[in-house]
Design a protein around this motif. Structure first.
Motif, PDB file in Angstrom:
ATOM      1  N   VAL A  12      10.734  -2.738  -5.222  1.00  0.00           N
ATOM      2  CA  VAL A  12       9.765  -2.589  -4.146  1.00  0.00           C
ATOM      3  C   VAL A  12       8.727  -3.691  -4.358  1.00  0.00           C
ATOM      4  O   VAL A  12       8.181  -3.837  -5.458  1.00  0.00           O
ATOM      5  N   VAL A  13       8.466  -4.461  -3.325  1.00  0.00           N
ATOM      6  CA  VAL A  13       7.605  -5.635  -3.453  1.00  0.00           C
ATOM      7  C   VAL A  13       6.346  -5.434  -2.633  1.00  0.00           C
ATOM      8  O   VAL A  13       6.395  -4.983  -1.485  1.00  0.00           O
ATOM      9  N   ASN A  14       5.225  -5.760  -3.215  1.00  0.00           N
ATOM     10  CA  ASN A  14       3.953  -5.677  -2.514  1.00  0.00           C
ATOM     11  C   ASN A  14       3.946  -6.660  -1.338  1.00  0.00           C
ATOM     12  O   ASN A  14       4.221  -7.843  -1.507  1.00  0.00           O
ATOM     13  N   ASP A  15       3.674  -6.129  -0.146  1.00  0.00           N
ATOM     14  CA  ASP A  15       3.718  -6.984   1.041  1.00  0.00           C
ATOM     15  C   ASP A  15       2.399  -7.741   1.190  1.00  0.00           C
ATOM     16  O   ASP A  15       1.582  -7.477   2.069  1.00  0.00           O
ATOM     17  N   SER A  16       2.228  -8.677   0.283  1.00  0.00           N
ATOM     18  CA  SER A  16       1.027  -9.517   0.299  1.00  0.00           C
ATOM     19  C   SER A  16       1.461 -10.961   0.517  1.00  0.00           C
ATOM     20  O   SER A  16       2.619 -11.320   0.299  1.00  0.00           O
ATOM     21  N   ALA A  36       0.859 -13.440  -1.260  1.00  0.00           N
ATOM     22  CA  ALA A  36       0.897 -14.193  -2.513  1.00  0.00           C
ATOM     23  C   ALA A  36       2.243 -14.885  -2.691  1.00  0.00           C
ATOM     24  O   ALA A  36       3.285 -14.399  -2.224  1.00  0.00           O
ATOM     25  N   LEU A  37       2.248 -16.022  -3.381  1.00  0.00           N
ATOM     26  CA  LEU A  37       3.477 -16.769  -3.621  1.00  0.00           C
ATOM     27  C   LEU A  37       4.467 -15.938  -4.420  1.00  0.00           C
ATOM     28  O   LEU A  37       5.667 -15.941  -4.155  1.00  0.00           O
ATOM     29  N   LYS A  38       3.956 -15.233  -5.430  1.00  0.00           N
ATOM     30  CA  LYS A  38       4.786 -14.321  -6.214  1.00  0.00           C
ATOM     31  C   LYS A  38       4.163 -12.922  -6.145  1.00  0.00           C
ATOM     32  O   LYS A  38       3.404 -12.522  -7.043  1.00  0.00           O
ATOM     33  N   PRO A  39       4.455 -12.182  -5.091  1.00  0.00           N
ATOM     34  CA  PRO A  39       3.850 -10.844  -4.952  1.00  0.00           C
ATOM     35  C   PRO A  39       4.325  -9.916  -6.055  1.00  0.00           C
ATOM     36  O   PRO A  39       5.421 -10.051  -6.594  1.00  0.00           O
ATOM     37  N   ARG A  40       3.469  -8.969  -6.402  1.00  0.00           N
ATOM     38  CA  ARG A  40       3.822  -7.995  -7.423  1.00  0.00           C
ATOM     39  C   ARG A  40       4.977  -7.121  -6.954  1.00  0.00           C
ATOM     40  O   ARG A  40       5.144  -6.881  -5.760  1.00  0.00           O
ATOM     41  N   HIS A  41       5.767  -6.634  -7.909  1.00  0.00           N
ATOM     42  CA  HIS A  41       6.910  -5.796  -7.565  1.00  0.00           C
ATOM     43  C   HIS A  41       7.089  -4.722  -8.638  1.00  0.00           C
ATOM     44  O   HIS A  41       6.557  -4.832  -9.741  1.00  0.00           O
ATOM     45  N   ALA A  80       1.129   2.955  -1.013  1.00  0.00           N
ATOM     46  CA  ALA A  80       0.966   2.536   0.380  1.00  0.00           C
ATOM     47  C   ALA A  80       2.207   1.806   0.889  1.00  0.00           C
ATOM     48  O   ALA A  80       2.644   2.011   2.028  1.00  0.00           O
ATOM     49  N   VAL A  81       2.797   0.949   0.038  1.00  0.00           N
ATOM     50  CA  VAL A  81       4.013   0.248   0.439  1.00  0.00           C
ATOM     51  C   VAL A  81       5.151   1.246   0.618  1.00  0.00           C
ATOM     52  O   VAL A  81       5.924   1.157   1.584  1.00  0.00           O
ATOM     53  N   ALA A  82       5.273   2.211  -0.301  1.00  0.00           N
ATOM     54  CA  ALA A  82       6.304   3.238  -0.170  1.00  0.00           C
ATOM     55  C   ALA A  82       6.130   4.011   1.134  1.00  0.00           C
ATOM     56  O   ALA A  82       7.104   4.303   1.840  1.00  0.00           O
ATOM     57  N   GLU A  83       4.886   4.321   1.477  1.00  0.00           N
ATOM     58  CA  GLU A  83       4.622   5.061   2.716  1.00  0.00           C
ATOM     59  C   GLU A  83       5.051   4.263   3.935  1.00  0.00           C
ATOM     60  O   GLU A  83       5.618   4.820   4.885  1.00  0.00           O
ATOM     61  N   ARG A  84       4.811   2.973   3.922  1.00  0.00           N
ATOM     62  CA  ARG A  84       5.226   2.150   5.053  1.00  0.00           C
ATOM     63  C   ARG A  84       6.744   2.075   5.165  1.00  0.00           C
ATOM     64  O   ARG A  84       7.289   1.853   6.254  1.00  0.00           O
ATOM     65  N   LEU A  85       7.432   2.261   4.042  1.00  0.00           N
ATOM     66  CA  LEU A  85       8.891   2.301   4.053  1.00  0.00           C
ATOM     67  C   LEU A  85       9.427   3.676   4.431  1.00  0.00           C
ATOM     68  O   LEU A  85      10.641   3.861   4.555  1.00  0.00           O
TER      69      LEU A  85
END
Length: 209
Positions: free
Chosen positions: A65-69, A71-76, A108-113
């Motif tokens: 699951v990747v943070n939808d930011s 950033a060049l290398k978003p957190r995951h 929040a990302v999980a909720e959007r999914l």
């Protein structure tokens, strides 16, 4: 169930390689897709999902699951399971080897999914339930014959409860332990998995409708 479509991180986005391995259980009744686990604890939790009457189906999640930011290398974050429950909840279950850390962006990302993020520590797992679940899941895929099912359910209707040994004695057409285990996994029989390891005196009851 909402289809899980994570923003797949390529190899270049991963700080450390994540190794998914084929472990027990490979044969299940509720899993959709391949059974690949990140750890022994994850495979133990898969057994718990199999015996949880609230779980409709589950699957292993092998993409991060990747943070939808921007950033060049978003957190995951790699999580272990996508789970659908009978009360129509969709869960992303993340098994932690210690106390779960707070990942502020992940819920929040999980909720959007379409999911609710659920962190589970290995310290939260009841070892007795884990062992009982592992013992039962060994028989996943087996089916008791109609005759044996009818005999066991008829006996339970008459007596209210029988011991595991008595249920095994009622099986005449197939493998006794495999037949009883399959009926538990199918939700036809109820048994206490939390207090003690399954044994001859374990009480078996017909599942409540």
């Amino acid at each position: 169930m909402t289809t899980f479509v994570a923003h797949a991180a390529g190899d270049e986005a991963c700080d450390l390689p994540i190794s998914y391995r084929s472990r027990f259980p490979s044969h299940t009744t509720k899993c959709r897709g391949r059974t690949l686990y990140r750890s022994q604890e994850a495979s133990d939790y898969a057994c718990l999902l199999e015996v949880d009457p609230m779980v409709v189906h589950w699957r292993c999640v092998t993409q991060p699951v990747v943070n939808d930011s921007p950033a060049l290398k978003p957190r995951h974050r790699y999580v272990d399971f996508a789970v659908r429950t009978s009360d129509e909840r969709n869960l992303l279950v993340d098994i932690w080897h210690g106390i779960p850390e707070t990942i502020t962006w992940l819920p929040a990302v999980a909720e959007r999914l379409g999911y609710r993020y659920q962190a589970v520590s290995i310290f939260d797992l009841n070892p007795v339930r884990v062992q009982n679940a592992r013992d039962l899941v060994r028989y996943a895929g087996w089916q008791a014959t109609l005759g044996d099912r009818v005999r066991i359910l008829a006996g339970l209707e008459e007596e209210g409860a029988l011991t595991l040994a008595e249920c095994l004695g009622a099986v005449r057409e197939s493998r006794p332990m495999a037949s009883i285990a399959s009926m538990i996994l199918m939700g036809l029989l109820e048994v206490d998995l939390d207090e003690a390891l399954l044994g001859p005196d374990t009480a078996i009851r017909a599942a409540r409708s």
